[in-house]
Write a protein that holds these residues in place. Structure first.
Motif, mmCIF file in Angstrom:
data_model
loop_
_atom_site.group_PDB
_atom_site.id
_atom_site.type_symbol
_atom_site.label_atom_id
_atom_site.label_comp_id
_atom_site.label_asym_id
_atom_site.label_seq_id
_atom_site.Cartn_x
_atom_site.Cartn_y
_atom_site.Cartn_z
ATOM 1 N N LEU A 1 0.779 -1.217 0.000
ATOM 2 C CA LEU A 1 0.000 0.000 0.000
ATOM 3 C C LEU A 1 0.812 1.269 0.000
ATOM 4 O O LEU A 1 0.624 2.154 -0.832
ATOM 5 N N GLU B 1 2.428 2.004 -3.220
ATOM 6 C CA GLU B 1 1.521 2.489 -4.250
ATOM 7 C C GLU B 1 1.195 3.966 -4.049
ATOM 8 O O GLU B 1 1.181 4.745 -4.995
ATOM 9 N N LEU B 2 0.949 4.314 -2.799
ATOM 10 C CA LEU B 2 0.618 5.709 -2.514
ATOM 11 C C LEU B 2 1.791 6.621 -2.824
ATOM 12 O O LEU B 2 1.635 7.722 -3.342
ATOM 13 N N GLN B 3 2.984 6.153 -2.530
ATOM 14 C CA GLN B 3 4.159 6.980 -2.789
ATOM 15 C C GLN B 3 4.396 7.151 -4.282
ATOM 16 O O GLN B 3 4.830 8.215 -4.722
ATOM 17 N N LEU C 1 2.017 7.193 -6.497
ATOM 18 C CA LEU C 1 1.016 8.183 -6.906
ATOM 19 C C LEU C 1 1.441 9.583 -6.477
ATOM 20 O O LEU C 1 1.264 10.547 -7.229
ATOM 21 N N SER C 2 2.007 9.650 -5.300
ATOM 22 C CA SER C 2 2.476 10.948 -4.801
ATOM 23 C C SER C 2 3.491 11.564 -5.751
ATOM 24 O O SER C 2 3.463 12.762 -6.038
ATOM 25 N N GLN D 1 1.664 12.895 -8.701
ATOM 26 C CA GLN D 1 0.870 14.027 -8.240
ATOM 27 C C GLN D 1 1.769 15.257 -8.126
ATOM 28 O O GLN D 1 1.467 16.316 -8.666
ATOM 29 N N GLU D 2 2.868 15.095 -7.476
ATOM 30 C CA GLU D 2 3.829 16.182 -7.279
ATOM 31 C C GLU D 2 4.284 16.742 -8.622
ATOM 32 O O GLU D 2 4.361 17.945 -8.818
ATOM 33 N N LEU E 1 6.984 13.786 -0.760
ATOM 34 C CA LEU E 1 6.627 13.321 0.577
ATOM 35 C C LEU E 1 7.001 14.333 1.652
ATOM 36 O O LEU E 1 6.947 14.034 2.837
ATOM 37 N N TRP F 1 -0.548 14.539 1.651
ATOM 38 C CA TRP F 1 -1.513 14.434 0.556
ATOM 39 C C TRP F 1 -2.829 13.946 1.133
ATOM 40 O O TRP F 1 -2.928 12.779 1.505
ATOM 41 N N VAL G 1 -6.196 12.232 1.493
ATOM 42 C CA VAL G 1 -6.753 11.078 0.784
ATOM 43 C C VAL G 1 -8.236 10.924 1.097
ATOM 44 O O VAL G 1 -8.660 11.192 2.215
ATOM 45 N N LEU H 1 -9.182 -0.037 5.660
ATOM 46 C CA LEU H 1 -8.165 0.911 5.201
ATOM 47 C C LEU H 1 -8.151 2.151 6.097
ATOM 48 O O LEU H 1 -7.084 2.663 6.449
ATOM 49 N N PHE I 1 -1.624 4.923 7.011
ATOM 50 C CA PHE I 1 -1.884 5.965 6.025
ATOM 51 C C PHE I 1 -1.449 7.344 6.502
ATOM 52 O O PHE I 1 -0.552 7.959 5.943
ATOM 53 N N ARG J 1 2.114 8.025 7.362
ATOM 54 C CA ARG J 1 3.063 8.172 6.275
ATOM 55 C C ARG J 1 2.780 9.378 5.393
ATOM 56 O O ARG J 1 3.249 9.459 4.264
ATOM 57 N N PHE K 1 -0.331 10.476 4.433
ATOM 58 C CA PHE K 1 -1.522 10.406 3.599
ATOM 59 C C PHE K 1 -2.771 10.407 4.476
ATOM 60 O O PHE K 1 -3.448 9.387 4.591
ATOM 61 N N ILE L 1 -5.548 12.449 -3.618
ATOM 62 C CA ILE L 1 -5.533 11.031 -3.971
ATOM 63 C C ILE L 1 -6.823 10.378 -3.527
ATOM 64 O O ILE L 1 -7.255 10.549 -2.385
ATOM 65 N N VAL M 1 -9.010 6.756 -3.079
ATOM 66 C CA VAL M 1 -8.899 5.301 -2.991
ATOM 67 C C VAL M 1 -10.271 4.703 -3.230
ATOM 68 O O VAL M 1 -11.233 5.076 -2.558
ATOM 69 N N LEU N 1 -6.163 5.155 -6.560
ATOM 70 C CA LEU N 1 -5.713 3.804 -6.246
ATOM 71 C C LEU N 1 -6.952 2.926 -6.203
ATOM 72 O O LEU N 1 -7.826 3.121 -5.358
#
Lengths: 214, 214
Positions: A196, A199-201, A203-204, A207-208, B82, B86, B88, B100, B106, B109, B111, B150, B152, B176
DNA sequence: GTGATCTTGTGAATACAAGCACTAGCGTCG
DNA sequence: CGACGCTAGTGCTTGTATTCACAAGATCAC
């Protein structure tokens, strides 16, 4: 006999299940024939790719007509090894492991969960969604005895490599790793990961970079 | 300014988070310098690939020495976007969506889950792990208002495309998808998927083919 | 039957990724 | 201070995946 079909490229193998799902939908809506173009649209890929991918399975299409949905579905299931069940073991009976066990989709799709493992003796012998929890000390022997083919790692990162080693020792040939860490397995063992945070990173990143270019 | 760095290949982007995690481990164990070789080992890839990947970020290494762990970690975090959070949104407040939301990783990190959406009015206004559930009718406007970057998708397959459309309408740039279906998004929107059944079926393929060749 | 129209299957071209192997630069030791 | 050892950076080769474009086979209409 093992050389029945020329080696199927990895990228193709990863797409077969997507086609399979599309075919299942077509069966549901009573469509008997499908063209590579339609299938491509459903699977979200290019038509030439569909044809090439399917050609690795054999020449199951008919020029000018398309593919017979049911027949292709059957052939593909066979190729994917979905005509019989694959017993699965889940290592790690924490949040994720329990959630996975509770998720009925596994068994329903031919991947019955036959055992769970945890290092916490408090959890041993519990039943989670009807599946018994064993201690990780007994992992290899139990997995072997139950004929587990696929192992799912749902432990913390720190325990993942140990879990993988034990699964391999128990004769498991395929591992799906949910732990956020890199694990290594001997040659001949298949390994895939679901991560997970990763995947988010990813996308980040996009996005950035999108933002900065607008 | 948007052209600061030459286009980074997709395959490289997908590996950056793996390096990032390795670097974080190195910081934890107070290692100040790392060679491409060591990093390669930790990330489970080849050393030349590490060097090439890192070279896309800039020349942050020192020949004869290696990479400064902290500096590289910082640069990579920046590149991955990062250094800031972001927000979510999770669409679908069923089993998966709730799991989730409950999964703390989440927010931790970077998000933070700022909203959930569901089409079931029974669930609207509930709090799940402190996150308020909105109705999907208000998805676009709420996502937009909250600045969600983002999205999900944790809905059933049948609702996934609709969820995606609404997320895009709400200005979400990255999605995602956990729903077991192919969804399509306009160009410029990033899309990644996580699909359990698919992963298991891929493993099944290799399992099947390994057996038949032994 | 013959021509028009589909649609597969696949050779060839292109694009992308991986890995090797060399070069350039830094640090250290004698 | 010079030579040596180490390691980043990178051009080039190799391999893999994608896409194009067309020939071959099938069906249909008349």
């Amino acid at each position: 006999m093992s050389q029945r079909s020329r080696q199927i490229p990895e990228a193709t193998v990863a797409r077969l299940p997507v086609y399979l799902r599309s075919l299942a939908e077509l069966v549901d809506e009573k469509t008997s024939t499908v063209s590579s173009e339609r299938l491509a649209e459903m699977a979200g890929v290019n038509a030439a790719k569909v044809r090439k991918d399917l050609s690795y399975l054999g020449s199951y299409g008919t020029r000018g007509v398309g593919y017979d949905v049911e027949y292709l579905l059957f052939q593909m299931s066979r190729e994917l090894g979905l005509t019989h069940d694959w017993p699965v073991a889940i290592v790690g009976a924490g949040n994720l492991g329990s959630a996975l066990a509770n998720y009925g989709g596994f068994t329903q799709r031919g991947f019955p969960v036959v055992a769970m493992f945890d290092s916490d003796r408090q959890k041993v012998d519990n039943l989670i969604h009807g599946v018994r929890v064993f201690h990780t000390d007994d992992l290899a022997s139990t997995a072997s005895k139950l004929g587990v083919g696929i192992g799912v790692i749902a432990t913390p990162a720190s325990a993942a490599q140990d879990a993988a080693d034990k699964l391999v020792a128990g004769g498991v040939g395929s591992i799906l790793n949910f732990a956020p860490t890199v694990i290594s397995v001997p040659e001949g063992v298949s390994l895939r990961k679901v991560d997970l945070a990763l995947e988010l990173q990813i996308l980040s990143f996009y996005q950035e970079h999108r933002e900065s270019s607008e």
